[in-house]
Write a protein that holds these residues in place. Structure first.
Motif, mmCIF file in Angstrom:
data_model
loop_
_atom_site.group_PDB
_atom_site.id
_atom_site.type_symbol
_atom_site.label_atom_id
_atom_site.label_comp_id
_atom_site.label_asym_id
_atom_site.label_seq_id
_atom_site.Cartn_x
_atom_site.Cartn_y
_atom_site.Cartn_z
ATOM 1 N N MET A 128 0.819 -1.210 0.000
ATOM 2 C CA MET A 128 0.000 0.000 0.000
ATOM 3 C C MET A 128 0.856 1.264 0.000
ATOM 4 S SD MET A 128 -2.952 -1.074 -0.466
ATOM 5 C CE MET A 128 -3.647 0.583 -0.467
ATOM 6 N N VAL A 129 2.062 1.187 0.576
ATOM 7 C CA VAL A 129 2.979 2.334 0.509
ATOM 8 C C VAL A 129 3.324 2.623 -0.954
ATOM 9 C CG1 VAL A 129 5.314 3.150 1.039
ATOM 10 C CG2 VAL A 129 3.961 2.038 2.820
ATOM 11 N N PHE A 130 3.624 1.560 -1.716
ATOM 12 C CA PHE A 130 3.935 1.735 -3.144
ATOM 13 C C PHE A 130 2.721 2.260 -3.909
ATOM 14 C CE2 PHE A 130 7.374 -1.552 -2.444
ATOM 15 C CZ PHE A 130 8.428 -0.682 -2.657
ATOM 16 N N PHE A 131 1.544 1.703 -3.610
ATOM 17 C CA PHE A 131 0.314 2.145 -4.273
ATOM 18 C C PHE A 131 0.091 3.629 -3.995
ATOM 19 C CE2 PHE A 131 -4.263 0.434 -5.227
ATOM 20 C CZ PHE A 131 -4.456 1.456 -6.151
ATOM 21 N N THR A 142 -11.635 -11.568 -4.698
ATOM 22 C CA THR A 142 -11.163 -11.294 -3.340
ATOM 23 C C THR A 142 -10.774 -9.828 -3.197
ATOM 24 O OG1 THR A 142 -8.840 -11.786 -3.859
ATOM 25 C CG2 THR A 142 -10.247 -13.643 -3.174
ATOM 26 N N LYS A 143 -10.732 -9.356 -1.968
ATOM 27 C CA LYS A 143 -10.361 -7.956 -1.714
ATOM 28 C C LYS A 143 -8.928 -7.676 -2.148
ATOM 29 C CE LYS A 143 -13.712 -7.137 1.979
ATOM 30 N NZ LYS A 143 -14.485 -8.377 1.732
ATOM 31 N N ILE A 144 -8.035 -8.625 -1.899
ATOM 32 C CA ILE A 144 -6.647 -8.435 -2.311
ATOM 33 C C ILE A 144 -6.529 -8.465 -3.829
ATOM 34 C CG2 ILE A 144 -4.328 -9.451 -2.260
ATOM 35 C CD1 ILE A 144 -5.155 -7.943 0.289
ATOM 36 N N PHE A 176 -8.785 1.176 -3.429
ATOM 37 C CA PHE A 176 -8.761 1.717 -2.078
ATOM 38 C C PHE A 176 -9.910 1.231 -1.189
ATOM 39 C CE2 PHE A 176 -6.023 5.548 -3.523
ATOM 40 C CZ PHE A 176 -4.907 4.739 -3.487
ATOM 41 N N PRO A 177 -11.167 1.169 -1.652
ATOM 42 C CA PRO A 177 -12.210 0.617 -0.781
ATOM 43 C C PRO A 177 -11.945 -0.836 -0.394
ATOM 44 C CG PRO A 177 -13.206 1.807 -2.599
ATOM 45 C CD PRO A 177 -11.747 1.688 -2.903
ATOM 46 N N MET A 178 -11.442 -1.625 -1.335
ATOM 47 C CA MET A 178 -11.190 -3.030 -1.049
ATOM 48 C C MET A 178 -10.009 -3.206 -0.096
ATOM 49 S SD MET A 178 -13.550 -4.727 -2.350
ATOM 50 C CE MET A 178 -14.916 -4.422 -3.484
ATOM 51 N N SER A 179 -8.969 -2.421 -0.271
ATOM 52 C CA SER A 179 -7.834 -2.505 0.650
ATOM 53 C C SER A 179 -8.233 -2.034 2.043
ATOM 54 C CB SER A 179 -6.660 -1.679 0.118
ATOM 55 O OG SER A 179 -6.986 -0.300 0.030
ATOM 56 N N ALA A 187 -11.284 -2.186 3.325
ATOM 57 C CA ALA A 187 -12.140 -3.227 3.899
ATOM 58 C C ALA A 187 -11.300 -4.394 4.419
ATOM 59 C CB ALA A 187 -13.133 -3.720 2.849
ATOM 60 N N PHE A 188 -10.238 -4.739 3.695
ATOM 61 C CA PHE A 188 -9.326 -5.794 4.167
ATOM 62 C C PHE A 188 -8.686 -5.379 5.491
ATOM 63 C CE2 PHE A 188 -4.971 -7.385 4.503
ATOM 64 C CZ PHE A 188 -5.170 -8.755 4.445
ATOM 65 N N ALA A 189 -8.256 -4.120 5.584
ATOM 66 C CA ALA A 189 -7.628 -3.632 6.814
ATOM 67 C C ALA A 189 -8.604 -3.654 7.985
ATOM 68 C CB ALA A 189 -7.081 -2.219 6.602
ATOM 69 N N MET A 190 -9.851 -3.266 7.750
ATOM 70 C CA MET A 190 -10.844 -3.267 8.828
ATOM 71 C C MET A 190 -11.143 -4.680 9.316
ATOM 72 S SD MET A 190 -13.631 -0.245 8.303
ATOM 73 C CE MET A 190 -14.291 -0.827 6.751
ATOM 74 N N LYS A 191 -11.238 -5.616 8.385
ATOM 75 C CA LYS A 191 -11.489 -7.007 8.776
ATOM 76 C C LYS A 191 -10.301 -7.562 9.554
ATOM 77 C CE LYS A 191 -12.920 -11.488 6.916
ATOM 78 N NZ LYS A 191 -14.107 -11.566 7.783
ATOM 79 N N ARG A 192 -9.120 -7.254 9.085
ATOM 80 C CA ARG A 192 -7.899 -7.739 9.753
ATOM 81 C C ARG A 192 -7.738 -7.117 11.141
ATOM 82 N NH1 ARG A 192 -4.946 -12.186 7.848
ATOM 83 N NH2 ARG A 192 -2.919 -12.165 8.871
ATOM 84 N N SER A 193 -8.263 -5.898 11.319
ATOM 85 C CA SER A 193 -8.080 -5.177 12.584
ATOM 86 C C SER A 193 -8.773 -5.857 13.754
ATOM 87 C CB SER A 193 -8.587 -3.736 12.455
ATOM 88 O OG SER A 193 -10.005 -3.698 12.396
ATOM 89 N N LYS A 194 -9.713 -6.748 13.472
ATOM 90 C CA LYS A 194 -10.397 -7.459 14.557
ATOM 91 C C LYS A 194 -9.469 -8.400 15.301
ATOM 92 C CE LYS A 194 -15.034 -7.266 12.544
ATOM 93 N NZ LYS A 194 -16.242 -8.026 12.154
#
Length: 403
Positions: free
Chosen positions: A224-227, A281-283, A324-327, A329-336
């Motif tokens: 995501m830093v590169f993106f 998939t989100k990724i 960006f929305p998919m990344s 959403a992946f971060a929010m799911k992972r944050s659990k």
């Protein structure tokens, strides 16, 4: 036509009132940040700061953002998202107004750093609030609605900003930025006070996993830093490219950048709603978004035709509105798995860290080596991000965590 309209409206149904208020507040705030796309032009053309020094100012912009996001994540986990959001927005309003009175290179560097520290403590808190007020099945659409508000604000902001510069001057932008932040604070206090707004998905994890031990999330973070690195060229180096190479005026630059927000407003929510129901998939979708963003730079070097600028903006916009929305959403799911503030701060920090180097690198390279070299360099970084996302997809698939 009526069916099309009905289907469009249906993609917004089911989101909580709090998410809608958060979106409106974000729209007001983002409409006011019209100084950001014109900041490099303001520093170079209005304050007569040379382009290499402008690059260092933008580095201070990024450093302030990184520290602000880190601090915002810590404060969100400690005192709560609401208090962080209120204090950040209100203080940012007054700081934006004060920023116009700084004139020297050193003052601007310090001032930009302080503004970004205060402003970006808001971002992790906002994402946590959005997650708390969203049902699990609505989180990606909630992210999309907030992004819609952001991009609609950015659509209106640059267009209005270009007109303000043409008729009043740059000082008017700082006043509008500050006042809109203060207005957004008042809306936040009135509608999202915890005594009135009820959480629908508040997560309490008694045994949180430290984000520092989450290897897949670190791979995701670096990608995501590169993106973010290449995407951010559209807010610093790209306006100069439009002016220097294609001789566009400030209002024309504003309209062109505003096209990004307009496209997102019209089609992002239906597209995301459809993609959520697909087997992608989100990724995988984040990867696709990054590839489109890379192509938006490639086409700029293919022809001097003015229309290619519109084509480039369209490619970048579609890449952004999928990736960006998919990344996120992946971060929010992972944050659990751990502390939400910590995880989501790290996601936002990817953009902040990118901004430290992105603006500086783009401005320095374009000044010394030209825009064509700069765009190819950005494409190379984007390809590194693609390789990391491919690797991430593989390790998530092997562990059964691919979503």
């Amino acid at each position: 036509m009526k069916k099309l309209y009905t289907n469009y409206i249906n993609t917004f149904r089911g989101l909580s009132p709090e998410v809608w208020w958060l979106a409106l507040m974000t729209f007001i705030n983002r409409s006011g940040t019209m100084i950001i796309p014109f900041l490099t032009l303001y520093l170079r053309d209005d304050l007569d700061i040379n382009q290499t020094n402008v690059a260092w100012v933008m580095t201070c912009f990024g450093l302030g953002s990184v520290f602000g996001v880190w601090l915002g994540g810590k404060l969100t986990d400690k005192i709560g998202y609401y208090k962080v959001m209120v204090r950040s927005l209100l203080a940012t309003g007054f700081l934006f107004i004060a920023l116009q009175f700084l004139g020297t290179f050193t003052q601007i560097c310090v001032g930009i750093f302080i503004v970004m520290v205060v402003a970006d403590t808001f971002r992790p808190a906002m994402f946590v609030a959005m997650s708390v007020y969203s049902k699990p099945e609505n989180k990606t659409r909630s992210v999309t609605l907030i992004r819609l508000a952001i991009n609609l604000g950015f659509s209106a902001g640059p267009a209005i900003g270009g007109l303000i510069i043409a008729n009043i001057g740059y000082s008017g932008l700082f006043w509008v930025d500050g006042i809109t932040c203060i207005l957004a604070t008042l809306l936040l206090i009135n509608k999202l006070n915890p005594r009135k707004a009820k959480p629908v998905d508040e997560i309490i994890n008694d045994n949180p996993i430290s984000v520092n031990k989450d290897k897949p999330y670190w791979v995701f973070f670096i990608a995501m830093v590169f993106f973010a690195f290449i995407f951010m060229q559209y807010f610093s180096t790209m306006p100069l490219y439009y002016k220097d190479v294609h001789s566009l005026t400030e209002p024309e630059i504003g309209y062109l950048l505003g096209l990004n927000g307009l496209i997102i407003f019209l089609i992002e929510m239906p597209v995301i709603s459809w993609l959520e129901k697909s087997n992608f998939t989100k990724i995988g979708l984040t990867l696709f978004g990054l590839i489109l963003t890379i192509l938006s730079f490639v086409v700029l070097n293919l022809t001097p035709w003015l229309g290619i600028l519109v084509f480039g903006i369209v490619l970048m916009t579609v890449g952004e509105m999928i990736g960006f929305p998919m990344s996120n959403a992946f971060a929010m799911k992972r944050s659990k798995r751990g502390k939400q503030g910590e995880y989501l701060a790290m996601y936002v920090m990817a953009f902040s860290i990118a901004s430290i180097f992105s603006h500086n690198a783009g401005l320095q390279m374009s000044a010394y080596f030209g825009y064509e070299f700069t765009w190819y360099f950005m494409c190379t970084l984007g390809i590194l991000g693609v390789l990391l996302l491919l690797y991430l997809r593989r390790i998530l698939k092997q562990s059964g965590e691919l979503v």
